[in-house]
Design a protein around this motif. Structure first.
Motif, PDB file in Angstrom:
ATOM      1  N   GLY A 196     -50.700  51.274  91.305  1.00  0.00           N
ATOM      2  CA  GLY A 196     -50.356  50.176  92.211  1.00  0.00           C
ATOM      3  C   GLY A 196     -50.268  48.831  91.513  1.00  0.00           C
ATOM      4  N   ASP A 197     -50.774  48.746  90.275  1.00  0.00           N
ATOM      5  CA  ASP A 197     -50.651  47.489  89.531  1.00  0.00           C
ATOM      6  C   ASP A 197     -49.182  47.170  89.288  1.00  0.00           C
ATOM      7  OD1 ASP A 197     -53.315  46.762  89.199  1.00  0.00           O
ATOM      8  OD2 ASP A 197     -53.505  47.713  87.225  1.00  0.00           O
ATOM      9  N   ARG A 198     -48.872  45.897  89.303  1.00  0.00           N
ATOM     10  CA  ARG A 198     -47.565  45.398  88.864  1.00  0.00           C
ATOM     11  C   ARG A 198     -47.876  44.500  87.674  1.00  0.00           C
ATOM     12  NH1 ARG A 198     -42.390  43.019  92.000  1.00  0.00           N
ATOM     13  NH2 ARG A 198     -41.721  45.144  91.619  1.00  0.00           N
ATOM     14  N   LEU A 199     -47.446  44.946  86.486  1.00  0.00           N
ATOM     15  CA  LEU A 199     -47.867  44.303  85.244  1.00  0.00           C
ATOM     16  C   LEU A 199     -46.697  43.670  84.498  1.00  0.00           C
ATOM     17  CD1 LEU A 199     -50.176  47.177  83.917  1.00  0.00           C
ATOM     18  CD2 LEU A 199     -50.845  45.167  85.256  1.00  0.00           C
ATOM     19  N   THR A 200     -47.009  42.615  83.756  1.00  0.00           N
ATOM     20  CA  THR A 200     -46.076  42.023  82.797  1.00  0.00           C
ATOM     21  C   THR A 200     -46.828  41.802  81.493  1.00  0.00           C
ATOM     22  OG1 THR A 200     -46.563  39.759  83.498  1.00  0.00           O
ATOM     23  CG2 THR A 200     -44.660  40.834  84.539  1.00  0.00           C
ATOM     24  N   ALA A 201     -46.071  41.683  80.406  1.00  0.00           N
ATOM     25  CA  ALA A 201     -46.672  41.400  79.098  1.00  0.00           C
ATOM     26  C   ALA A 201     -45.946  40.226  78.462  1.00  0.00           C
ATOM     27  CB  ALA A 201     -46.577  42.627  78.190  1.00  0.00           C
ATOM     28  N   THR A 202     -46.716  39.339  77.859  1.00  0.00           N
ATOM     29  CA  THR A 202     -46.166  38.195  77.137  1.00  0.00           C
ATOM     30  C   THR A 202     -46.631  38.273  75.691  1.00  0.00           C
ATOM     31  OG1 THR A 202     -46.212  36.844  79.142  1.00  0.00           O
ATOM     32  CG2 THR A 202     -46.057  35.668  77.034  1.00  0.00           C
ATOM     33  N   LEU A 203     -45.677  38.393  74.771  1.00  0.00           N
ATOM     34  CA  LEU A 203     -45.991  38.524  73.343  1.00  0.00           C
ATOM     35  C   LEU A 203     -46.064  37.156  72.691  1.00  0.00           C
ATOM     36  CD1 LEU A 203     -44.770  41.061  70.806  1.00  0.00           C
ATOM     37  CD2 LEU A 203     -44.395  38.648  70.287  1.00  0.00           C
ATOM     38  N   GLY A 231     -47.683  31.410  66.578  1.00  0.00           N
ATOM     39  CA  GLY A 231     -47.975  30.653  67.786  1.00  0.00           C
ATOM     40  C   GLY A 231     -46.860  30.682  68.810  1.00  0.00           C
ATOM     41  N   ARG A 232     -45.699  31.168  68.406  1.00  0.00           N
ATOM     42  CA  ARG A 232     -44.568  31.219  69.330  1.00  0.00           C
ATOM     43  C   ARG A 232     -44.760  32.358  70.329  1.00  0.00           C
ATOM     44  NH1 ARG A 232     -38.745  31.172  66.659  1.00  0.00           N
ATOM     45  NH2 ARG A 232     -39.732  29.363  65.711  1.00  0.00           N
ATOM     46  N   SER A 233     -44.534  32.057  71.603  1.00  0.00           N
ATOM     47  CA  SER A 233     -44.599  33.064  72.661  1.00  0.00           C
ATOM     48  C   SER A 233     -43.205  33.309  73.200  1.00  0.00           C
ATOM     49  CB  SER A 233     -45.508  32.608  73.805  1.00  0.00           C
ATOM     50  OG  SER A 233     -46.846  32.535  73.368  1.00  0.00           O
ATOM     51  N   TYR A 234     -43.010  34.475  73.733  1.00  0.00           N
ATOM     52  CA  TYR A 234     -41.709  34.895  74.242  1.00  0.00           C
ATOM     53  C   TYR A 234     -41.834  35.138  75.740  1.00  0.00           C
ATOM     54  CZ  TYR A 234     -40.634  34.923  69.389  1.00  0.00           C
ATOM     55  OH  TYR A 234     -40.446  34.498  68.104  1.00  0.00           O
ATOM     56  N   PRO A 235     -40.717  35.118  76.461  1.00  0.00           N
ATOM     57  CA  PRO A 235     -40.801  35.292  77.925  1.00  0.00           C
ATOM     58  C   PRO A 235     -41.467  36.618  78.298  1.00  0.00           C
ATOM     59  CG  PRO A 235     -38.620  34.511  77.282  1.00  0.00           C
ATOM     60  CD  PRO A 235     -39.350  34.870  76.010  1.00  0.00           C
ATOM     61  N   ASP A 264     -41.878  46.923  75.251  1.00  0.00           N
ATOM     62  CA  ASP A 264     -40.814  46.092  75.820  1.00  0.00           C
ATOM     63  C   ASP A 264     -40.918  44.658  75.299  1.00  0.00           C
ATOM     64  OD1 ASP A 264     -39.737  48.193  77.265  1.00  0.00           O
ATOM     65  OD2 ASP A 264     -40.547  47.525  79.200  1.00  0.00           O
ATOM     66  N   ALA A 265     -42.135  44.127  75.253  1.00  0.00           N
ATOM     67  CA  ALA A 265     -42.342  42.763  74.754  1.00  0.00           C
ATOM     68  C   ALA A 265     -41.960  42.661  73.281  1.00  0.00           C
ATOM     69  CB  ALA A 265     -43.795  42.345  74.968  1.00  0.00           C
ATOM     70  N   MET A 266     -42.315  43.693  72.491  1.00  0.00           N
ATOM     71  CA  MET A 266     -41.963  43.687  71.072  1.00  0.00           C
ATOM     72  C   MET A 266     -40.447  43.727  70.892  1.00  0.00           C
ATOM     73  SD  MET A 266     -42.576  46.493  68.085  1.00  0.00           S
ATOM     74  CE  MET A 266     -41.259  47.472  68.799  1.00  0.00           C
ATOM     75  N   ASN A 267     -39.763  44.559  71.660  1.00  0.00           N
ATOM     76  CA  ASN A 267     -38.303  44.633  71.545  1.00  0.00           C
ATOM     77  C   ASN A 267     -37.640  43.309  71.901  1.00  0.00           C
ATOM     78  OD1 ASN A 267     -37.783  47.211  70.499  1.00  0.00           O
ATOM     79  ND2 ASN A 267     -38.088  48.149  72.489  1.00  0.00           N
ATOM     80  N   ALA A 268     -38.163  42.610  72.901  1.00  0.00           N
ATOM     81  CA  ALA A 268     -37.620  41.295  73.268  1.00  0.00           C
ATOM     82  C   ALA A 268     -37.839  40.296  72.131  1.00  0.00           C
ATOM     83  CB  ALA A 268     -38.255  40.806  74.560  1.00  0.00           C
ATOM     84  N   PHE A 269     -39.017  40.332  71.504  1.00  0.00           N
ATOM     85  CA  PHE A 269     -39.300  39.471  70.349  1.00  0.00           C
ATOM     86  C   PHE A 269     -38.327  39.765  69.210  1.00  0.00           C
ATOM     87  CE2 PHE A 269     -41.602  40.105  66.225  1.00  0.00           C
ATOM     88  CZ  PHE A 269     -41.492  38.811  65.752  1.00  0.00           C
ATOM     89  N   THR A 294     -48.957  40.570  66.121  1.00  0.00           N
ATOM     90  CA  THR A 294     -48.579  40.153  67.466  1.00  0.00           C
ATOM     91  C   THR A 294     -49.713  40.412  68.440  1.00  0.00           C
ATOM     92  OG1 THR A 294     -47.617  42.286  68.116  1.00  0.00           O
ATOM     93  CG2 THR A 294     -46.140  40.693  67.040  1.00  0.00           C
ATOM     94  N   SER A 295     -49.703  39.663  69.515  1.00  0.00           N
ATOM     95  CA  SER A 295     -50.669  39.843  70.592  1.00  0.00           C
ATOM     96  C   SER A 295     -49.898  39.774  71.902  1.00  0.00           C
ATOM     97  CB  SER A 295     -51.715  38.733  70.531  1.00  0.00           C
ATOM     98  OG  SER A 295     -52.623  38.846  71.595  1.00  0.00           O
ATOM     99  N   SER A 296     -50.007  40.825  72.704  1.00  0.00           N
ATOM    100  CA  SER A 296     -49.318  40.858  73.992  1.00  0.00           C
ATOM    101  C   SER A 296     -50.344  40.840  75.112  1.00  0.00           C
ATOM    102  CB  SER A 296     -48.445  42.114  74.109  1.00  0.00           C
ATOM    103  OG  SER A 296     -47.399  42.060  73.165  1.00  0.00           O
ATOM    104  N   ALA A 297     -50.330  39.769  75.886  1.00  0.00           N
ATOM    105  CA  ALA A 297     -51.233  39.628  77.032  1.00  0.00           C
ATOM    106  C   ALA A 297     -50.612  40.352  78.218  1.00  0.00           C
ATOM    107  CB  ALA A 297     -51.460  38.157  77.354  1.00  0.00           C
ATOM    108  N   VAL A 298     -51.316  41.365  78.720  1.00  0.00           N
ATOM    109  CA  VAL A 298     -50.860  42.130  79.872  1.00  0.00           C
ATOM    110  C   VAL A 298     -51.635  41.615  81.086  1.00  0.00           C
ATOM    111  CG1 VAL A 298     -50.658  44.438  80.892  1.00  0.00           C
ATOM    112  CG2 VAL A 298     -50.336  44.124  78.412  1.00  0.00           C
ATOM    113  N   VAL A 299     -50.888  41.171  82.101  1.00  0.00           N
ATOM    114  CA  VAL A 299     -51.505  40.599  83.298  1.00  0.00           C
ATOM    115  C   VAL A 299     -50.951  41.277  84.544  1.00  0.00           C
ATOM    116  CG1 VAL A 299     -51.892  38.354  82.188  1.00  0.00           C
ATOM    117  CG2 VAL A 299     -49.820  38.722  83.540  1.00  0.00           C
ATOM    118  N   ASP A 300     -51.712  41.171  85.648  1.00  0.00           N
ATOM    119  CA  ASP A 300     -51.241  41.730  86.912  1.00  0.00           C
ATOM    120  C   ASP A 300     -50.368  40.700  87.637  1.00  0.00           C
ATOM    121  OD1 ASP A 300     -52.997  39.936  88.210  1.00  0.00           O
ATOM    122  OD2 ASP A 300     -54.494  41.484  88.614  1.00  0.00           O
ATOM    123  N   ASP A 301     -49.901  41.045  88.826  1.00  0.00           N
ATOM    124  CA  ASP A 301     -48.972  40.178  89.544  1.00  0.00           C
ATOM    125  C   ASP A 301     -49.615  38.887  90.054  1.00  0.00           C
ATOM    126  OD1 ASP A 301     -50.442  41.569  91.448  1.00  0.00           O
ATOM    127  OD2 ASP A 301     -48.737  41.927  92.775  1.00  0.00           O
TER     128      ASP A 301
END
Length: 146
Positions: free
Chosen positions: A87-94, A9-13, A55-60, A110-117
């Motif tokens: 043109g998408d600007r994306l981030t992922a939160t693990l 249940g823990r999420s990372y930046p 990238d999200a996995m490495n941060a975790f 793990t589950s990484s939510a990929v979202v646009d800007d």
């Protein structure tokens, strides 16, 4: 020592924003043997979000003090809400979805939510990671009880 169950249940930046450009897609396609495309708009493969998920996995792993060399990648899946576009600007939160121990190894879902800007969902990348314990964890390098 197995990873703590309280990771579930823990999420990372979120990852740093990643701009999807034709150059980045062509680099990915070249590295993976995909279609580099001759036109202005190269084909974006369905596995492209692994760039952000990794990238999200490495941060975790860094946040939890887990060495990448002790990880075996067991499974990877992508569920799309919409296609990735140039043109998408994306981030992922693990988020850690599950942790269990099998034969002395930690199996981490793990589950990484990929979202646009604008925060709209693009896809969800799920992975199964196998963490092999090492020195100082009660097992030897082969995973046998010490």
């Amino acid at each position: 020592m197995p990873l703590a169950d309280d990771l579930v249940g823990r999420s990372y930046p979120p990852t740093a924003p990643y701009d999807v450009t034709a150059v980045k897609v062509r680099e990915f396609n070249a590295a993976t043997g995909g279609d580099s495309g001759g036109g202005d708009e190269p084909a974006i493969p369905p596995t492209f979000p692994i760039v952000l998920a990794f990238d999200a996995m490495n941060a975790f792993l860094a946040a939890e003090g887990i060495e990448l060399s002790r990880i075996v990648h067991g499974d990877q899946r992508f569920r799309y809400d919409r296609p990735v576009r140039l043109g998408d600007r994306l981030t992922a939160t693990l988020t850690v979805a599950s942790v269990r121990t099998v034969a002395g190894n930690d199996i981490i879902g793990t589950s990484s939510a990929v979202v646009d800007d604008e925060g709209r969902a693009v896809c969800t990348a799920t992975a199964t990671l196998v963490h092999r314990p090492g020195a100082g964890t009660g097992t030897d390098e082969q995973g046998s009880a010490a």
